[in-house]
Design an enzyme around this catalytic site. Structure first.
Site, PDB file in Angstrom:
ATOM      1  N   GLY A   1       0.900  -1.339   0.032  1.00 12.80           N
ATOM      2  CA  GLY A   1       0.059   0.176   0.018  1.00 12.80           C
ATOM      3  C   GLY A   1       0.949   1.430  -0.060  1.00 12.80           C
ATOM      4  CB  ALA A   2       0.917   4.189  -2.191  1.00 12.93           C
TER       5      ALA A   2
ATOM      6  CG  ASP B   1       0.081   2.268  -5.714  1.00 12.86           C
ATOM      7  OD1 ASP B   1      -1.202   1.539  -5.946  1.00 12.86           O
ATOM      8  OD2 ASP B   1       0.688   1.538  -4.897  1.00 12.86           O
TER       9      ASP B   1
ATOM     10  CG  ASN C   1      -5.224   2.152  -7.238  1.00 17.42           C
ATOM     11  OD1 ASN C   1      -4.411   2.179  -6.305  1.00 17.42           O
ATOM     12  ND2 ASN C   1      -6.447   1.500  -7.463  1.00 17.42           N
TER      13      ASN C   1
ATOM     14  CD  GLN D   1      -3.073  -7.076  -3.377  1.00 16.16           C
ATOM     15  OE1 GLN D   1      -3.887  -7.676  -4.297  1.00 16.16           O
ATOM     16  NE2 GLN D   1      -1.857  -6.710  -3.829  1.00 16.16           N
TER      17      GLN D   1
HETATM   18  O1  MRU Z   1       0.653  -3.838  -4.757  1.00 14.97           O
HETATM   19  P1  MRU Z   1       0.133  -3.233  -3.708  1.00 14.97           P
HETATM   20  O2  MRU Z   1      -0.997  -4.244  -2.540  1.00 14.97           O
HETATM   21  O3  MRU Z   1       1.008  -2.258  -2.829  1.00 14.97           O
HETATM   22  O4  MRU Z   1      -0.983  -2.122  -4.120  1.00 14.97           O
HETATM   23  C1  MRU Z   1      -1.846  -1.243  -3.298  1.00 14.97           C
HETATM   24  C2  MRU Z   1      -2.872  -0.622  -4.048  1.00 14.97           C
HETATM   25  O5  MRU Z   1      -2.751  -0.713  -5.502  1.00 14.97           O
HETATM   26  C3  MRU Z   1      -3.751   0.636  -3.551  1.00 14.97           C
HETATM   27  O6  MRU Z   1      -4.957   0.699  -4.124  1.00 14.97           O
HETATM   28  C4  MRU Z   1      -2.865   1.821  -3.189  1.00 14.97           C
HETATM   29  O7  MRU Z   1      -1.489   1.604  -2.730  1.00 14.97           O
HETATM   30  C5  MRU Z   1      -3.576   3.295  -2.378  1.00 14.97           C
HETATM   31  S1  MRU Z   1      -3.230   2.552  -0.742  1.00 14.97           S
HETATM   32  C6  MRU Z   1      -4.090   3.573   0.139  1.00 14.97           C
END
Ligand code: MRU
Length: 356
Positions: free
Chosen positions: A52-53, A240, A250, A199
């Site tokens: 998550g970003a 992201d 995203n 996720q």
């Molecule tokens: O690959 P991930 O699980 O890190 O991807 C996460 C996402 O795409 C989320 O939508 C994004 O990071 C927003 S987090 C608030």
């Protein structure tokens, strides 16, 4: 937020150790992992024990703290910062947080550096909590308006996990949902499973259920027909990397959901803090899109009949795969961006009206 009735954040610092919730084990095991070195931090980001970003940004900041505890030489810190930035290329929060830390630490002498690094990492984490909470307050109005018009449960579709597990607390896309629920507005969330790492099913559904929010997991391809049947009132996803043009990068599959939403006149919102805005890139084709290991597609993990975690192959033994982790939703498909400063059009003008 809540796990089993206890309040948690996703990351904290205790006795020179960074504590995280290992997200690769959720929803089947709740395990708090200790990160003791910068290398541990880099691995946790790469293997997505933290993801998550906003959360990978905060983790990288604490990674630099661990780097200073290990070795106070400037060259070690510099290498740590480069390795951290390289650990996942797409989410801009990672680079943003490392650069912010390095700027703060530049020219600081040996005896002060640890104290200042720890303070700044703490501020980055606290700020994210505040920003995510404000995103919730700003997005609440949108849900409230739909509830007032509809006079019935608001059905919200979300993709991947932009929940509190992806941030430090509250989440981005989930924050308005949590605020609405706290206010007594009836909400129900359609949770995209989000292949290949699931996720949505593993994390979003888990955290919503822990908070008592009704939700239903759907296969990633189900959203379209639900929209055609008027069973989705709005979509909210995270980001992201949001370009200053309003284009949003995203989790893979977000773009297809936005296309379906446009075709069915379903409003499509993107929620993110300012740390996710990339003010430099103008062309979305220049965003580095992470390509992950093929085993994320070809293998799946779950509980067997003896309640033991097992990983199994689900593809033919001979297979070719392509595992792109993110896609881009053009600004024209986005109804509005929800940020800590307010709600704006997905455009340069919109973002500048809030941030410059
Ligand atoms: O690959 P991930 O699980 O890190 O991807 C996460 C996402 O795409 C989320 O939508 C994004 O990071 C927003 S987090 C608030």
């Amino acid at each position: 937020m809540n796990i089993d009735g206890n309040n948690y954040r996703t990351i904290w610092f205790e006795n020179n150790i960074v504590k995280i919730i290992d997200q690769t084990k959720l929803p089947h095991q709740f395990f708090i992992k200790n990160l003791k070195t910068v290398e541990d931090t880099i691995n946790a980001i790469k293997t997505m024990e933290v993801r998550g970003a906003p959360l990978i940004g905060a983790t990288a900041a604490y990674g630099l703290v661990l780097s200073i505890i290990e070795n106070k030489e400037q060259s070690f810190l510099q290498r740590s910062s480069e390795d951290l930035i390289g650990s996942r290329p797409t989410a801009i929060n990672l680079k943003w947080s490392v650069e912010r830390m390095m700027k703060k630490l530049s020219g600081v002498n040996g005896s002060e550096i640890l104290k200042i690094a720890l303070e700044e990492a703490g501020i980055i984490a606290e700020e994210d909590v505040e920003f995510c909470k404000s995103i919730g307050v700003n997005g609440l109005k949108i849900i409230e308006d739909i509830a007032n018009k509809k006079k019935d449960t608001v059905n919200i579709l979300t993709h991947c996990n932009a929940g509190w597990l992806a941030t430090i607390d509250w989440g981005t896309a989930t924050s308005p949902i949590y605020q609405a629920h706290k206010k007594g507005i009836k909400v129900h969330v359609w949770v995209d499973e989000t292949r290949p790492r699931n996720q949505g099913a593993n994390l979003t559904s888990y955290e919503l259920s822990e908070e008592g929010i009704p939700n239903t997991i759907i296969a990633d391809n189900t959203g379209g027909i639900l929209m055609q049947r008027n069973q989705v009132d709005m979509c909210i996803v995270g980001s992201d990397r949001t370009l200053s043009t309003g284009d949003v990068c995203n989790k893979i599959g977000t773009y297809l959901k936005a296309l379906a939403a446009k075709d069915n006149n379903v409003p499509f919102y993107v929620a993110h803090p300012s740390s996710t805005i990339d003010w430099n890139l103008k062309d979305f084709k220049q965003i580095p899109i992470e390509e992950r290991d093929s085993t994320e597609l070809s293998h799946i993990e779950g509980l067997d009949k003896n309640n033991k975690l097992q990983k199994v192959l689900i593809y033919p033994k001979k297979n070719n795969t392509l595992n792109l982790a993110f896609d881009i939703t053009p600004a024209k498909l986005i109804t509005a961006l929800i940020t800590e400063k307010g709600v704006c059009e997905a455009s340069e003008q919109g973002l500048k009206s809030l941030f410059k």
